[in-house]
Scaffold this active site. Sequence first.
Site, PDB file in Angstrom:
ATOM      1  N   ASP A  82      -6.944  -3.152   8.257  1.00 10.16           N
ATOM      2  CA  ASP A  82      -6.418  -4.449   7.491  1.00 10.16           C
ATOM      3  C   ASP A  82      -5.737  -5.562   8.565  1.00 10.16           C
ATOM      4  O   ASP A  82      -5.370  -6.448   7.792  1.00 10.16           O
ATOM      5  CB  ASP A  82      -5.369  -3.796   6.475  1.00 10.16           C
ATOM      6  CG  ASP A  82      -5.693  -2.866   5.514  1.00 10.16           C
ATOM      7  OD1 ASP A  82      -6.989  -3.060   5.231  1.00 10.16           O
ATOM      8  OD2 ASP A  82      -5.022  -1.827   4.900  1.00 10.16           O
ATOM      9  N   ASN A 104       0.736  -1.146  -0.092  1.00  8.39           N
ATOM     10  CA  ASN A 104       0.023   0.045   0.103  1.00  8.39           C
ATOM     11  C   ASN A 104       0.698   1.220  -0.011  1.00  8.39           C
ATOM     12  O   ASN A 104       0.274   2.257  -0.379  1.00  8.39           O
ATOM     13  CB  ASN A 104      -1.093  -0.115   1.168  1.00  8.39           C
ATOM     14  CG  ASN A 104      -2.214  -0.969   0.915  1.00  8.39           C
ATOM     15  OD1 ASN A 104      -2.224  -1.512  -0.016  1.00  8.39           O
ATOM     16  ND2 ASN A 104      -2.805  -1.257   2.002  1.00  8.39           N
ATOM     17  N   ILE A 123     -15.894   7.295  -3.807  1.00 10.18           N
ATOM     18  CA  ILE A 123     -14.832   8.035  -4.203  1.00 10.18           C
ATOM     19  C   ILE A 123     -14.945   9.570  -4.185  1.00 10.18           C
ATOM     20  O   ILE A 123     -14.276  10.329  -4.776  1.00 10.18           O
ATOM     21  CB  ILE A 123     -14.169   7.707  -5.376  1.00 10.18           C
ATOM     22  CG1 ILE A 123     -15.244   8.090  -6.586  1.00 10.18           C
ATOM     23  CG2 ILE A 123     -13.687   6.191  -5.681  1.00 10.18           C
ATOM     24  CD1 ILE A 123     -14.785   7.935  -8.139  1.00 10.18           C
ATOM     25  N   ASP A 124     -16.273   9.808  -3.354  1.00 11.38           N
ATOM     26  CA  ASP A 124     -16.292  11.263  -3.294  1.00 11.38           C
ATOM     27  C   ASP A 124     -15.301  12.135  -2.688  1.00 11.38           C
ATOM     28  O   ASP A 124     -15.338  13.349  -3.060  1.00 11.38           O
ATOM     29  CB  ASP A 124     -17.783  11.435  -2.358  1.00 11.38           C
ATOM     30  CG  ASP A 124     -17.507  10.648  -0.849  1.00 11.38           C
ATOM     31  OD1 ASP A 124     -16.967   9.831  -0.961  1.00 11.38           O
ATOM     32  OD2 ASP A 124     -17.632  11.474  -0.092  1.00 11.38           O
TER      33      ASP A 124
HETATM   34  N1  EPU Z   1     -14.188   6.882   2.009  1.00 17.96           N
HETATM   35  C1  EPU Z   1     -15.350   7.763   1.527  1.00 17.96           C
HETATM   36  N2  EPU Z   1     -14.995   8.437   0.331  1.00 17.96           N
HETATM   37  C2  EPU Z   1     -14.045   8.515  -0.552  1.00 17.96           C
HETATM   38  C3  EPU Z   1     -12.959   7.451   0.142  1.00 17.96           C
HETATM   39  C4  EPU Z   1     -13.189   6.692   0.916  1.00 17.96           C
HETATM   40  O1  EPU Z   1     -16.195   7.742   2.310  1.00 17.96           O
HETATM   41  O2  EPU Z   1     -13.744   9.117  -1.294  1.00 17.96           O
HETATM   42  C5  EPU Z   1     -14.294   6.086   3.055  1.00 17.96           C
HETATM   43  C6  EPU Z   1     -14.383   4.511   2.786  1.00 17.96           C
HETATM   44  O3  EPU Z   1     -15.340   4.045   2.366  1.00 17.96           O
HETATM   45  C7  EPU Z   1     -13.952   3.969   4.117  1.00 17.96           C
HETATM   46  C8  EPU Z   1     -13.089   5.171   4.580  1.00 17.96           C
HETATM   47  O4  EPU Z   1     -13.264   6.251   3.886  1.00 17.96           O
HETATM   48  O5  EPU Z   1     -14.773   3.903   4.908  1.00 17.96           O
HETATM   49  C9  EPU Z   1     -11.245   4.705   4.457  1.00 17.96           C
HETATM   50  O6  EPU Z   1     -11.095   4.378   3.137  1.00 17.96           O
HETATM   51  P1  EPU Z   1      -9.815   4.848   2.451  1.00 17.96           P
HETATM   52  O7  EPU Z   1     -10.095   5.900   1.218  1.00 17.96           O
HETATM   53  O8  EPU Z   1      -8.986   5.265   3.410  1.00 17.96           O
HETATM   54  O9  EPU Z   1      -9.351   3.264   1.822  1.00 17.96           O
HETATM   55  P2  EPU Z   1      -8.545   3.323   0.643  1.00 17.96           P
HETATM   56  O10 EPU Z   1      -7.535   4.369   0.443  1.00 17.96           O
HETATM   57  O11 EPU Z   1      -9.418   3.160  -0.798  1.00 17.96           O
HETATM   58  C10 EPU Z   1      -6.509   2.061   1.592  1.00 17.96           C
HETATM   59  C11 EPU Z   1      -5.680   0.682   1.581  1.00 17.96           C
HETATM   60  C12 EPU Z   1      -6.784  -0.249   2.125  1.00 17.96           C
HETATM   61  C13 EPU Z   1      -7.159   0.004   3.555  1.00 17.96           C
HETATM   62  C14 EPU Z   1      -7.720   1.471   3.447  1.00 17.96           C
HETATM   63  C15 EPU Z   1      -8.021   1.947   5.028  1.00 17.96           C
HETATM   64  C16 EPU Z   1      -4.362   0.946  -0.549  1.00 17.96           C
HETATM   65  C17 EPU Z   1      -4.071   0.583  -1.894  1.00 17.96           C
HETATM   66  N3  EPU Z   1      -5.597   0.323  -0.089  1.00 17.96           N
HETATM   67  O12 EPU Z   1      -7.577   2.115   0.735  1.00 17.96           O
HETATM   68  O13 EPU Z   1      -6.260  -1.378   2.028  1.00 17.96           O
HETATM   69  O14 EPU Z   1      -8.094  -0.766   4.132  1.00 17.96           O
HETATM   70  O15 EPU Z   1      -6.611   2.344   3.119  1.00 17.96           O
HETATM   71  O16 EPU Z   1      -6.720   1.791   5.784  1.00 17.96           O
HETATM   72  O17 EPU Z   1      -3.701   1.612   0.067  1.00 17.96           O
HETATM   73  C18 EPU Z   1      -5.896  -3.946   1.862  1.00 17.96           C
HETATM   74  O18 EPU Z   1      -4.638  -3.672   1.732  1.00 17.96           O
HETATM   75  O19 EPU Z   1      -6.355  -4.978   2.129  1.00 17.96           O
HETATM   76  C19 EPU Z   1      -6.725  -2.672   1.908  1.00 17.96           C
HETATM   77  C20 EPU Z   1      -8.144  -3.121   1.747  1.00 17.96           C
END
Ligand code: EPU
Length: 424
Positions: free
Chosen positions: A307, A23, A123-124
């Site tokens: 995670d 990540n 992705i908002d």
């Molecule tokens: N969220 C929103 N709006 C957005 C983006 C996210 O409401 O535009 C919410 C999500 O639904 C969630 C929270 O914010 O409830 C956190 O999500 P986040 O955006 O931080 O997740 P991510 O960036 O898409 C990364 C990791 C995930 C890990 C999360 C949380 C990477 C590639 N992925 O995802 O990793 O769970 O952060 O720490 O970095 C994994 O490795 O198994 C994995 C899922």
Amino acid sequence: MDHMRIEGGVVLRGQVAVSGAKNAALPLLAASLLSQGSCRLLNVPDLVDIRTMIQLLHALGSDVSFENHTIVTQVRDESHNESSYDLVQRMRASICVLGPLLAKRGQARVSFPGGCVIGPRPIDLHLKGLRALGAQIDIREGYLEASCSKLVGAEMDLQGLFGSSVLATANTLMAATLALGTTVIHSAAREPEIIDLCHFLQGMGAKVSGVGTDVLEIEGVSSLQGYEYCVITDRIEAGTLLLAAVITEGDVTLTNVAPSHMMAFLDVVSSMGQDVAVDDQSIRVRGRRPIQPIDLKTKPYPQFPTDLQAQLMSTLCLAQGYSRIEEGIYPGRFMHVPELNRMGAQITLSGSQAVIQGLVRLKGAQVMSSDLRASAALVLAGLAAKGTSYVSRIYHLDRGYEQLEVKLRQLGACIERVSENVGV
Ligand code: EPU
């Protein structure tokens, strides 16, 4: 399709080195699109998700080589700006090319990511950050079509319903490095992977301050150069291996780790009555019985990471008494629960909470992986279970763990990858 076959009941002992962090590496690879020169990333784990990102960089006009955990990238052609449905469906992190493409090329077409098995994943916040910098983003035929003449620095708050967002912070931060003027991101994610991205961008010539806090300030520059950088170690892989020590009552030392990235996790393991010893770049855990039950909620860094929730839950199946875990990031990330229950676990779900009744032992069974961390949880359960377990659909595991079975065997585990159909 590959399965993992595990003979449970072996006590794990020994030392193993942890790989680089998936990540952290994925956003760094996306950031290479911002550079004029060649970027060299060291300590990159060899994983399916990394190979998918390399495919995406190729499609976007980069030359990329990957050998001995080192990736070298150089952008050759900036005329292809599309991240296809196929690539985004395979790996949501593909979305983090959106910011770099907009900043460097002024346009991007990225498939709109759908939900996934761990939840809806909107992705908002990505769109909020990029629009605040002046990007025009429309949704057409399932694609985000984004363009700008020149991004302009702005002040914004990226707080979401579940706290900060890691990749929305990464996307906006990368875009802001080449924007005109200053950007301030409030409620920025503070995960070590974001700090790593900041350090890489700084090395490329970006002006980023507030690194490691929830307010990032970025002063845009006109161009970024190539840079050589060593990816941080994978705290989630490390946590998984340490829980393998706990669940088998073993004695495992990890090298190539950053204990400072894992303080909340290590505190929890200690409070479970386990023996934790920390050095500069190593961690030793000696499993103890009884495992004390706990009550926790997953939250953004620096608190306990989502995670590691599934892997912790497998371990708590053997605690003395009832534990409770609330999932504070992905309220429905519990696909491992019915599978653990097939192994004799007593876990009940209510909304975003799981109550785990501790048992003396789990029983080997045929179980199915649903996602990356759920697969790891089932492997851990298999290591401790009486008898043989088969974990199917381990392509999920290969997305994020480099040769997990080899590392576990190094610690004495009786685990092998089998290709034949075992009737699951
Ligand atoms: N969220 C929103 N709006 C957005 C983006 C996210 O409401 O535009 C919410 C999500 O639904 C969630 C929270 O914010 O409830 C956190 O999500 P986040 O955006 O931080 O997740 P991510 O960036 O898409 C990364 C990791 C995930 C890990 C999360 C949380 C990477 C590639 N992925 O995802 O990793 O769970 O952060 O720490 O970095 C994994 O490795 O198994 C994995 C899922």
